[in-house]
Design a protein around this motif. Structure first.
Motif: not given
Length: 627
Positions: A406-410, A415-416, A566-567, A579-584
């Motif tokens: 999973a990819i999350v972040g502001p 992400k995309t 998964v975005i 696993v969850i990735l937090v992107m900034e």
């Protein structure tokens, strides 16, 4: 919403998929490159050389007979004149007169038949050439990179591949035969005028440079206006398409006046360019007709003086006057066709710009290892849409086979973009992305996408039945496989309530099914494709809570035994991710499971608290805004 959605004040829900700036089509400032564009346009007729050669032979025959006609009629006039005036005792020889008139009628009749055959051949050649041009444009669109569509308004592109190509076809259809006939007629008439009277021929030819000079001056001014006209047409089409696609948002935010004002402004620009181009080019024909009429008067006076002096017969003067009319008529036709020709070449240049656009990089010859296990590695990957603004730098990531990442972040975190790089919609500018140890840069895009399935935030359905839309995932699937995919995605739960079941036709806007039902259909399509890699881009963002449960269950089935990316903005939908990735700002700042990330009290915890704590405190809002 995707983090790359435009921030333009006007509603633009269908801008495309890229981050690149939207290119607004401004009217061209420089003059049309007329000569090279005409040569290139005529080059599209090269495969029709044999047909065009036959048409040219017919045109030569028709012109030859048409220019002989006035001379034959001149003989008839001399027969009448000699019998009625010169030798009244003998009288008019009606037998000879009849033979001469029959010969003239025969010449004109055969000329008409040859002209018909020429037109039939030319029309076929033009239509086949335009059909090939449309095919070339279609093939070109399939080879263009995603960045091209990101930077080109959709209405503008549609205007080029529809309106402009139609205009090219119309211009070629209307002008090609007439131009060929006019040029041949001018040459033939000049020859006959010199054979009839060299002195009168010189007088007639004096007007040619004057006519050409006036046409060139007016035409050069009209050229700029024609390209402005078609550029304004494309810009207006883009604005109309955009406003129509987002008409609900326009009404929701009460922006009808602004949309109408912008339409009026662009419509006025199109009116000004269209009026100027047509007015300027329309001046050519009356100007040449004026010169032709003055030339006609001079020839009539000089010819009458030569008849009075016994240097020419009345029949020769009559024939020459007809030739002078035949000489000025094709010149006037060419002048009248100048506006059409300039408009067609302006449209052709806009089509050529599409054909000349830079294509995506050449397909490599590598291949993926089979069967595809699904181990994805990002190694020091760097990418940016804008060379002056970094987005992703030195990104490292490993997704093991069967994992759900999973990819999350502001918004704007990348992400995309990460998914776009994985799909090779864009190529990395540094580092390597590998699938099962194979560098994706060495794998043909078609092979990569054949093992990848996507369910996007904007569910795309085409005009057709629900069955057709599901079968789009794999066209050779059996009926049993299609129904199994529909049941797995819970499409079977609602489809029987529709009037025609699986044969229910989706309308153009897909308004006869709900947003959640559309999303389930796209998931069924992905089920049927049976991909090794799966990408879910915020697939539940526009559905209600009850439907979200069904979509989540369907996606859980779909993710089983597949490597999935998964975005998500709704963190509740990715709690079970491996696993969850937090992107900034293009970097992975945290990764781990849902529970692990909550315990760290870092970026993920701030996102989670902001989403699930109520009310949101000012401190949390500032924390999310700075993350």
């Amino acid at each position: 919403m995707s983090e790359r959605t435009s921030t333009n004040a006007r509603p633009a829900p269908m801008r495309g998929h890229g981050r690149g700036p939207l290119a607004t089509q401004a009217p061209a400032e420089k003059a049309l490159n007329f000569g090279p564009s005409v040569r290139r346009l005529l080059g599209h007729l090269r495969p029709e050389r044999a047909v065009l050669g036959c048409a040219l032979v017919f045109a030569l025959g028709a012109v030859l007979l048409n220019v002989i006609g006035p001379r034959i009629l001149g003989w008839a006039t001399d027969v009448v004149w000699n019998g009625a005036v010169v030798d009244r005792a003998a009288g008019i020889d009606f037998g000879e007169l009849g033979m001469v008139l029959m010969l003239a009628a025969g010449c004109y009749l055969v000329a008409v038949l040859l002209g018909f055959a020429q037109g039939w051949l030319l029309n076929g050649a033009v239509q086949r050439s335009v059909r090939r041009m449309r095919g070339q444009v279609e093939d070109k669109l399939n080879r263009l990179p995603l960045s091209y569509f990101d930077k080109t308004p959709r209405g503008e592109l549609l205007s080029r591949v529809t309106n402009d190509i139609d205009n090219v076809a119309q211009v070629l259809q209307q002008t090609l035969a007439q131009l060929v006939n006019a040029l041949l007629m001018v040459i033939g008439v000049i020859i006959m005028m010199f054979l009839t009277s060299p002195i009168l021929a010189v007088i007639a030819l004096i007007t040619v440079p004057v006519t050409l000079g006036i046409s060139a001056v007016i035409g050069s001014r009209a050229q700029r206006r024609f390209i402005e006209n078609w550029a304004a047409t494309g810009a207006l089409n883009a604005q109309v398409e955009e406003a129509y696609t987002g008409h609900q948002l326009v009404k929701v935010f009460g922006r009808q006046r602004e949309v109408e004002a912008e339409f009026a402004q662009r419509n006025e620009r199109l009116f000004a360019a269209g009026f100027a181009s047509q007015f300027l080019s329309g001046l050519i024909m009356p100007a040449t007709m004026l010169i032709g009429n003055l030339n006609y008067v001079v020839i009539a006076v000089v010819g009458g003086l030569r008849v009075a002096g016994g240097q020419m017969t009345i029949g020769e003067v009559q024939a020459f006057i007809q030739y002078s009319r035949q000489f000025t008529q094709p010149l006037s036709q060419i002048a009248a066709m100048a506006n059409l020709l300039q408009s067609g070449v302006a449209s052709a240049e806009r089509v050529f710009e599409v054909l000349d656009a830079a294509e995506q990089s050449a397909e490599p010859s590598g291949a993926l290892a089979r069967p595809v296990r699904g181990r994805v590695v990002f190694d020091e990957v760097s990418f940016s849409y804008d060379p002056d603004s970094e987005l992703i730098t030195g990104l490292d990531l490993v997704a093991e086979p069967g994992q759900t990442v999973a990819i999350v972040g502001p918004t704007g975190a990348g992400k995309t973009t990460l998914v776009n790089l994985l799909m090779r919609f864009y190529d990395v500018q540094g580092g390597v992305i590998a699938l099962d140890g194979v560098d994706l840069a060495g794998v043909p895009r078609k092979e990569l996408r054949a093992v990848t399935g996507m369910v996007l935030q904007d569910s795309w359905l085409f005009g057709g039945t629900i069955r057709d839309n599901i079968a789009y995932g794999r066209l050779d699937a059996t009926e049993e496989e299609l129904l199994a995919a529909a049941r797995a995605a819970y499409v079977d739960r609602f489809v029987h309530a529709l009037p025609d079941g699986y044969d229910t036709v989706i309308d153009e806007e897909a308004d006869n099914v709900s947003a959640g039902e559309k999303q389930l259909i796209t998931i069924a399509r992905a089920f049927l494709a049976d991909p090794a890699l799966l990408i879910l881009d915020e697939a539940t963002s526009s559905v209600d809570t009850r439907t979200e449960v069904l979509v989540q269950q369907a996606m859980a089935r779909l993710r089983a035994d597949r490597t999935s990316f998964v975005i998500a903005h709704r963190l509740s939908t990715i709690r079970d991710a491996d696993v969850i990735l937090v992107m900034e700002k293009g970097r992975i700042v945290e990764q781990g499971t849902h529970a692990e990330l909550l315990e760290r009290h870092g970026a993920y915890r701030r996102l989670y608290d902001a989403q699930f704590s109520a009310p949101v405190t000012d401190e949390q809002e500032r924390a999310v805004g700075t993350s």
